[in-house]
Design an enzyme around this catalytic site. Sequence first.
Site, short mmCIF file in Angstrom:
data_model
loop_
_atom_site.label_atom_id
_atom_site.label_comp_id
_atom_site.label_asym_id
_atom_site.label_seq_id
_atom_site.Cartn_x
_atom_site.Cartn_y
_atom_site.Cartn_z
N LYS A 54 0.82 -1.21 0.00
CA LYS A 54 0.00 0.00 0.00
C LYS A 54 0.86 1.26 0.00
CE LYS A 54 -4.32 -1.21 0.14
NZ LYS A 54 -5.52 -0.50 -0.28
N ASP B 85 -8.84 0.87 6.45
CA ASP B 85 -8.83 -0.17 7.47
C ASP B 85 -7.40 -0.39 7.94
OD1 ASP B 85 -7.94 -1.40 5.12
OD2 ASP B 85 -9.93 -2.27 4.76
C1 LIG Z 1 -2.32 -5.82 3.01
C2 LIG Z 1 -3.43 -5.66 2.05
N1 LIG Z 1 -3.56 -6.55 1.05
C3 LIG Z 1 -4.55 -6.44 0.14
C4 LIG Z 1 -5.46 -5.41 0.22
C5 LIG Z 1 -6.57 -5.35 -0.80
O1 LIG Z 1 -6.42 -4.26 -1.65
P1 LIG Z 1 -7.70 -3.67 -2.42
O2 LIG Z 1 -8.56 -3.02 -1.38
O3 LIG Z 1 -7.13 -2.74 -3.39
O4 LIG Z 1 -8.39 -4.82 -3.03
C6 LIG Z 1 -5.36 -4.47 1.23
C7 LIG Z 1 -6.30 -3.36 1.33
O5 LIG Z 1 -6.30 -2.58 2.26
C8 LIG Z 1 -4.32 -4.59 2.18
O6 LIG Z 1 -4.16 -3.72 3.17
#
Ligand SMILES: Cc1ncc(COP(=O)(O)O)c(C=O)c1O
Length: 410
Positions: free
Chosen positions: A87, A136
């Site tokens: 992220k 989140d």
């Molecule tokens: C560690 C992690 N992996 C995957 C995701 C999923 O990403 P997306 O919301 O773009 O699908 C998030 C989303 O916050 C995340 O924090």
Amino acid sequence: MNAQILKGDGVALYTNPVASAADDDYGQFRATILHKLGFDAAEKEISGWPGYSSTTLHALPHLANKLGIAELYYKDESTRFGLKSFKALGGAYAVFRLIQKNIAAQHHGHLASPEEILSGKYADIISKMTVTCATDGNHGRSVAWGAQLFGCRCVIYIHATVSEGRRAAIAFYGAEVIRVQGNYDDSVHHAAEQAAEHGWTVVSDTTYEGYRDIPIDVMHGYGVMSREIVNELRDHPPTHVLVQAGVGALAASVCATFWQAWGAKRPQFVIIEPERADCFFQSGQVGHPVVVTGDLDTVMAGLACGEVSPVAWDILKNGINCYATIADKYALEGMRVFANPIADDPKIVSGETGSTGLGLLMAAQGNSTLWKTLGLDSNSRVLLIGSEGDTDPTIYKEVVGKTAQEVLAQ
Ligand SMILES: Cc1ncc(COP(=O)(O)O)c(C=O)c1O
């Protein structure tokens, strides 16, 4: 492929009847919603930020052997810019682009470089800007880090069940963090209202009606990660990629970059969600975005989303080959397996949301119908997106029984 829903113990699969064939021009065209030039720009800028380096793509031959596949790869985002998740690439890049655009508007279109922005030359413009978002955890941490790095103000909204550890990690980067009632989607709506009232800019990772440029920047930023993978596996693409989805921005970015890089050789694309936050799984079945309500409760904190990002959906509705949901227990088991490698496989610190791909493999392994539906066999070369490390160290230790440092030192 014909549509079918298959269920096992804490796992469900839905094969996408409208998946584009790998060499389908229409599919390739959809992938250009996230444009190659946008990915190029993100790559150029982010690789110039202090502390940038490509993260490790681990090979796990012993675990692959145990699972009955040929090769297993894990892209390890636990070291990304010290923020412990992919992220870091998205929110911070969108903040950077916003700053660049504001400077350009006041300086005859001049696109300032990272060095110029970091030098303080435009501090008078940047210090008057406030960015905000709902999160989140990991997206807000990235926006807060970007705001602090480049010098603007930041207000972040979190929902009721975001852990204290995740709150503290955002506040660490100097943002004002405000907890609101309800679930993730409630906090998204709240952030939008507050921004409209105060004249702030929402830096969201999800698109909505009339709002897409900034989340598209976020997705282009994520493309740095997928392009690092392509650079390493270029001539030997995986047969499958397993990607976890919240709003789907990560998955759309991976899907688009892989389609652009590999065309007809692109891997089978499997998307994974928690059982109770399965907005893609449900949307796939009816062919349009469906809102999932309720507390969306899951240990996979980054995936507790009830609404798909419409732009991500536009790419993924034909890009996904198979939708999957898994029970929390498989993500937790995945964390423990990564922390206790077989023989000389690498030691990996993977968080609750980072371990979903391995969770799905383990959930499907004992069930030959599910395994076959995923198209897995002894020739499969599977790529897992290790989207986070121990982003909440307290939860990590509770689950794994060791800290990240202890795992790496053993
Ligand atoms: C560690 C992690 N992996 C995957 C995701 C999923 O990403 P997306 O919301 O773009 O699908 C998030 C989303 O916050 C995340 O924090």
